[in-house]
Design a protein around this motif. Structure first.
Motif, PDB file in Angstrom:
ATOM      1  N   ARG A 290      -4.457   1.561   5.175  1.00  0.00           N
ATOM      2  CA  ARG A 290      -3.132   1.873   5.714  1.00  0.00           C
ATOM      3  C   ARG A 290      -3.329   2.489   7.094  1.00  0.00           C
ATOM      4  O   ARG A 290      -3.438   3.690   7.250  1.00  0.00           O
ATOM      5  CB  ARG A 290      -2.414   2.828   4.764  1.00  0.00           C
ATOM      6  CG  ARG A 290      -0.948   2.950   5.039  1.00  0.00           C
ATOM      7  CD  ARG A 290      -0.296   3.852   3.997  1.00  0.00           C
ATOM      8  NE  ARG A 290       1.075   4.061   4.336  1.00  0.00           N
ATOM      9  CZ  ARG A 290       2.091   3.465   3.744  1.00  0.00           C
ATOM     10  NH1 ARG A 290       1.874   2.641   2.767  1.00  0.00           N
ATOM     11  NH2 ARG A 290       3.324   3.714   4.129  1.00  0.00           N
TER      12      ARG A 290
ATOM     13  N   VAL B  51      -1.325   9.022  -1.536  1.00  0.00           N
ATOM     14  CA  VAL B  51      -2.387   8.026  -1.645  1.00  0.00           C
ATOM     15  C   VAL B  51      -2.947   7.840  -0.242  1.00  0.00           C
ATOM     16  O   VAL B  51      -2.242   7.417   0.662  1.00  0.00           O
ATOM     17  CB  VAL B  51      -1.844   6.671  -2.175  1.00  0.00           C
ATOM     18  CG1 VAL B  51      -2.944   5.631  -2.185  1.00  0.00           C
ATOM     19  CG2 VAL B  51      -1.243   6.836  -3.544  1.00  0.00           C
TER      20      VAL B  51
ATOM     21  N   LEU C  68       0.870  -1.178   0.000  1.00  0.00           N
ATOM     22  CA  LEU C  68       0.000   0.000   0.000  1.00  0.00           C
ATOM     23  C   LEU C  68       0.908   1.230   0.000  1.00  0.00           C
ATOM     24  O   LEU C  68       1.307   1.720   1.045  1.00  0.00           O
ATOM     25  CB  LEU C  68      -0.893   0.017   1.249  1.00  0.00           C
ATOM     26  CG  LEU C  68      -1.885  -1.121   1.396  1.00  0.00           C
ATOM     27  CD1 LEU C  68      -2.546  -1.069   2.765  1.00  0.00           C
ATOM     28  CD2 LEU C  68      -2.916  -1.068   0.300  1.00  0.00           C
TER      29      LEU C  68
ATOM     30  N   HIS D 299      -4.950   5.623   1.314  1.00  0.00           N
ATOM     31  CA  HIS D 299      -5.622   4.322   1.294  1.00  0.00           C
ATOM     32  C   HIS D 299      -6.248   4.063   2.665  1.00  0.00           C
ATOM     33  O   HIS D 299      -5.580   4.189   3.681  1.00  0.00           O
ATOM     34  CB  HIS D 299      -4.627   3.217   0.931  1.00  0.00           C
ATOM     35  CG  HIS D 299      -5.283   1.990   0.442  1.00  0.00           C
ATOM     36  ND1 HIS D 299      -5.963   1.131   1.258  1.00  0.00           N
ATOM     37  CD2 HIS D 299      -5.391   1.479  -0.809  1.00  0.00           C
ATOM     38  CE1 HIS D 299      -6.451   0.139   0.557  1.00  0.00           C
ATOM     39  NE2 HIS D 299      -6.115   0.324  -0.700  1.00  0.00           N
TER      40      HIS D 299
END
Length: 173
Positions: free
Chosen positions: A69, A64, A50, A66
């Motif tokens: 995460r 990012v 990730l 995510h």
């Protein structure tokens, strides 16, 4: 992830391969359940990365965010989960610990998983380990690492503090 215990015999290595990728909450529960098993030497989680930033394309360099995460807590250690966990490798002292790990996984994982015994983690230093840690001295050709359970657990180019955490035992406290 490394658990601080030392085996006297040749340890048994186990591969736990869930039928699905694990959510951070499930990873945390599973690792904590395995951590409570007496006889666990070390654990390693593998899976899809990730990334923090977009690596290529028109958005290169942007963050990012995510949702998977997250920071998880295992034992007395907290770390950010950099992967979607697809397998857990565990090294244990003996057959009893192996059975206890399987029961722990059955309690926590609400779906099927493969549970296999084999050789999944390095036990001896490789050329890469010597390159990363070096020799103890010119006369002592052993690897220059305090705890040999770290062998084969981290990427040679990674910073150790970002990649693994040591979980203390009752003996060390």
């Amino acid at each position: 992830m490394v658990q601080a215990k030392i085996a006297k015999n040749k340890p048994i290595q186990i591969r736990i391969f869930p039928a699905r990728l694990l959510q951070p909450e499930t990873v945390e529960k599973t690792l904590n359940e395995i951590d409570h098993v007496k006889g666990v030497i070390r654990m390693l989680i593998n899976g899809k990365s990730l990334p923090k930033k977009v690596m290529c394309g028109p958005g290169t360099g942007t963050d990012v965010n995510h949702p998977e995460r997250k920071i998880i807590h295992v034992g007395d250690c907290a770390f950010e989960l950099h992967i979607m966990v697809g397998e857990i490798l565990v090294e244990v002292d003996d057959e009893r610990a192996m059975d206890s790990v399987k029961k722990a996984c059955e309690r926590v994982l609400p779906f099927s998983f493969e549970f296999k015994q084999g050789n999944y983690m390095k036990r001896k230093p490789t050329l890469t380990d010597y390159g990363k840690y070096g020799f103890k001295s010119k006369t002592d050709e052993r690897i220059n690492v305090e705890d040999e359970r770290l062998l084969g657990l981290i990427d040679p180019n990674a910073k150790a503090e970002d990649t693994f955490c040591m979980i203390s035992t009752e003996q060390e406290k």
